[in-house]
Design a protein around this motif. Structure first.
Motif, PDB file in Angstrom:
ATOM      1  N   VAL A 177       0.849  -1.193   0.000  1.00  0.00           N
ATOM      2  CA  VAL A 177       0.000   0.000   0.000  1.00  0.00           C
ATOM      3  C   VAL A 177       0.886   1.244   0.000  1.00  0.00           C
ATOM      4  O   VAL A 177       1.730   1.443   0.877  1.00  0.00           O
ATOM      5  CB  VAL A 177      -0.934   0.004   1.222  1.00  0.00           C
ATOM      6  CG1 VAL A 177      -1.759   1.290   1.252  1.00  0.00           C
ATOM      7  CG2 VAL A 177      -1.857  -1.214   1.197  1.00  0.00           C
ATOM      8  N   ALA A 178       0.663   2.088  -1.020  1.00  0.00           N
ATOM      9  CA  ALA A 178       1.455   3.309  -1.172  1.00  0.00           C
ATOM     10  C   ALA A 178       0.633   4.568  -0.947  1.00  0.00           C
ATOM     11  O   ALA A 178       1.188   5.671  -0.872  1.00  0.00           O
ATOM     12  CB  ALA A 178       2.079   3.358  -2.568  1.00  0.00           C
ATOM     13  N   GLY A 179      -0.693   4.414  -0.853  1.00  0.00           N
ATOM     14  CA  GLY A 179      -1.560   5.567  -0.638  1.00  0.00           C
ATOM     15  C   GLY A 179      -2.955   5.102  -0.281  1.00  0.00           C
ATOM     16  O   GLY A 179      -3.363   3.984  -0.617  1.00  0.00           O
ATOM     17  N   VAL A 206      -6.361   0.108   7.230  1.00  0.00           N
ATOM     18  CA  VAL A 206      -5.259  -0.311   6.376  1.00  0.00           C
ATOM     19  C   VAL A 206      -4.159   0.724   6.511  1.00  0.00           C
ATOM     20  O   VAL A 206      -4.425   1.933   6.565  1.00  0.00           O
ATOM     21  CB  VAL A 206      -5.691  -0.430   4.900  1.00  0.00           C
ATOM     22  CG1 VAL A 206      -4.536  -0.934   4.045  1.00  0.00           C
ATOM     23  CG2 VAL A 206      -6.884  -1.367   4.758  1.00  0.00           C
ATOM     24  N   GLU A 207      -2.912   0.272   6.550  1.00  0.00           N
ATOM     25  CA  GLU A 207      -1.784   1.171   6.732  1.00  0.00           C
ATOM     26  C   GLU A 207      -0.912   1.218   5.479  1.00  0.00           C
ATOM     27  O   GLU A 207      -0.751   0.210   4.781  1.00  0.00           O
ATOM     28  CB  GLU A 207      -0.928   0.704   7.911  1.00  0.00           C
ATOM     29  CG  GLU A 207      -1.651   0.637   9.243  1.00  0.00           C
ATOM     30  CD  GLU A 207      -2.058   1.999   9.767  1.00  0.00           C
ATOM     31  OE1 GLU A 207      -1.366   2.986   9.413  1.00  0.00           O
ATOM     32  OE2 GLU A 207      -3.045   2.081  10.517  1.00  0.00           O
ATOM     33  N   VAL A 208      -0.344   2.396   5.212  1.00  0.00           N
ATOM     34  CA  VAL A 208       0.674   2.501   4.172  1.00  0.00           C
ATOM     35  C   VAL A 208       1.837   1.572   4.538  1.00  0.00           C
ATOM     36  O   VAL A 208       2.242   1.501   5.702  1.00  0.00           O
ATOM     37  CB  VAL A 208       1.156   3.958   4.021  1.00  0.00           C
ATOM     38  CG1 VAL A 208       2.386   4.034   3.115  1.00  0.00           C
ATOM     39  CG2 VAL A 208       0.042   4.834   3.474  1.00  0.00           C
ATOM     40  N   GLY A 209       2.337   0.834   3.551  1.00  0.00           N
ATOM     41  CA  GLY A 209       3.408  -0.117   3.792  1.00  0.00           C
ATOM     42  C   GLY A 209       2.935  -1.541   4.005  1.00  0.00           C
ATOM     43  O   GLY A 209       3.753  -2.472   4.015  1.00  0.00           O
ATOM     44  N   GLU A 210       1.627  -1.743   4.182  1.00  0.00           N
ATOM     45  CA  GLU A 210       1.082  -3.082   4.381  1.00  0.00           C
ATOM     46  C   GLU A 210       1.066  -3.847   3.062  1.00  0.00           C
ATOM     47  O   GLU A 210       0.746  -3.286   2.009  1.00  0.00           O
ATOM     48  CB  GLU A 210      -0.342  -2.965   4.938  1.00  0.00           C
ATOM     49  CG  GLU A 210      -0.993  -4.276   5.295  1.00  0.00           C
ATOM     50  CD  GLU A 210      -2.350  -4.088   5.961  1.00  0.00           C
ATOM     51  OE1 GLU A 210      -3.134  -5.052   5.972  1.00  0.00           O
ATOM     52  OE2 GLU A 210      -2.622  -2.959   6.457  1.00  0.00           O
TER      53      GLU A 210
END
Length: 335
Positions: free
Chosen positions: A70-72, A80-84
């Protein structure tokens, strides 16, 4: 970013799949922007590229077996987190309100939309996906091994359930590519006897290595009657043969989204004794979650052959020509 585009649907040897420059997509309010790390190469991508499936989005970017990060996040996304790390699969969106969705059959939703057909997919550096249709992925498994599970695996799982294989039953698999070799592992883990019928010598060798009881040419008969069969090869000529191979009360599930014409069936030898033919249409998200959990439990692993994302056209040509067993996976060599 760089992405592949179906500029002119037709034979993949003729260059209709083009490598183009596009803006990085902006996620909608309920969507994730995903940086693609790996994308499986599915036969459905070939059908989209060659025009076997009608054009839904001109110039679409294929690919629906995506593992990425995930980048955005869209403004409405929560949890949900960026980097997941997440997975993006074929089923992209449904209306959630029709009679099919309400009864748990969202795969039949008339408003359903699909990654790499209705919207741009994973043959690109970045893609977007509705957060509700992204999959959380198990740890301890690398990106390349996971990618084919997100369509080939999920569809094989649904096809196996549609085939109503009895406990300890005899299963025939017609065609032995990305989906079938994962389905075989699941069936074997559940105690089935598996017979593989496929044209490729390398595929037959892989089938025996994975534990199939036999592996023969697609137009031969299996060594014993089958309780269930699944047709993965998009070849309608095989339908009568598979039906003749079934024992009384047997079920044939047809797993592909595209199938060449089926010849006339002979009722007494191919349909009598309560034999059944069932189609398989996409999957539900619950199918996906169930399969990913079972695959982790049983150690189901894809046999993979990697290609750089920049050579996706070569991967599709090799898929069409049957130059590899198992599944091809594109690895992002661009960013």
């Amino acid at each position: 970013m760089r992405a592949w585009s179906v500029a002119a649907p037709g034979p993949v040897e003729e260059g209709g799949l083009r490598f183009v420059a596009r803006p990085v997509p902006d996620p909608g309010d309920d969507e994730l922007l995903v940086h693609v790390r790996a994308c499986g190469v599915c036969r459905t991508d070939l059908h989209v590229a060659e025009g076997d499936l009608p054009v839904h989005r001109p110039g679409v970017t294929p690919g629906h077996e995506v593992v990425g990060v995930v980048a955005g996040l869209g403004a409405a996304v929560r949890g949900v987190e960026v980097g997941e790390r997440v997975g993006v699969a074929w089923l992209r969106r449904t209306d959630g309100t029709c009679a099919y969705c309400v009864r748990g059959s969202e795969n039949l939703c008339p408003a359903s939309r699909y990654t790499g057909w209705d919207a741009d997919g994973g043959y690109a550096e970045y893609t977007v996906v509705p957060a509700a249709f992204a999959y959380r992925l198990p740890g301890g498994v690398d990106d390349v091994s996971l990618a084919p599970l997100l369509c080939a695996g999920i569809i094989g799982h649904r096809a196996l359930r549609r085939a109503s294989l009895p406990p300890g039953g005899r299963l025939g698999l017609y065609g032995f590519g990305g989906s079938a070799h994962l389905c075989a592992q699941m069936a074997l883990a559940e105690g089935a006897t598996v017979h593989v019928l496929t044209r490729g010598a390398a595929a037959r060798t892989l089938a025996l290595k994975l534990g199939a009881a036999s592996a023969r040419d697609a137009y031969e008969m299996p060594p014993e009657p089958l309780d269930s069969a699944i047709l993965f090869a998009p070849v309608g000529d095989l339908v009568p043969l598979a039906l003749r191979a079934l024992d009384r009360g047997g079920v044939l599930a047809i797993a592909g989204i595209h199938l060449s014409d089926v010849p006339a069936l002979h009722y007494e030898s191919e349909l009598f004794y309560e034999k059944e033919v069932r189609s398989v249409t996409s999957n539900t998200r619950e199918d996906g979650r169930e399969f990913l959990a079972l695959a982790a439990r049983h150690g189901v692993r894809a046999t993979t052959h990697t290609y750089p994302l920049s050579e996706a056209d070569r991967a599709l040509r090799d898929l069409k020509a049957g130059r590899f067993d198992g599944a091809a996976v594109l690895v992002n060599d661009l960013s």
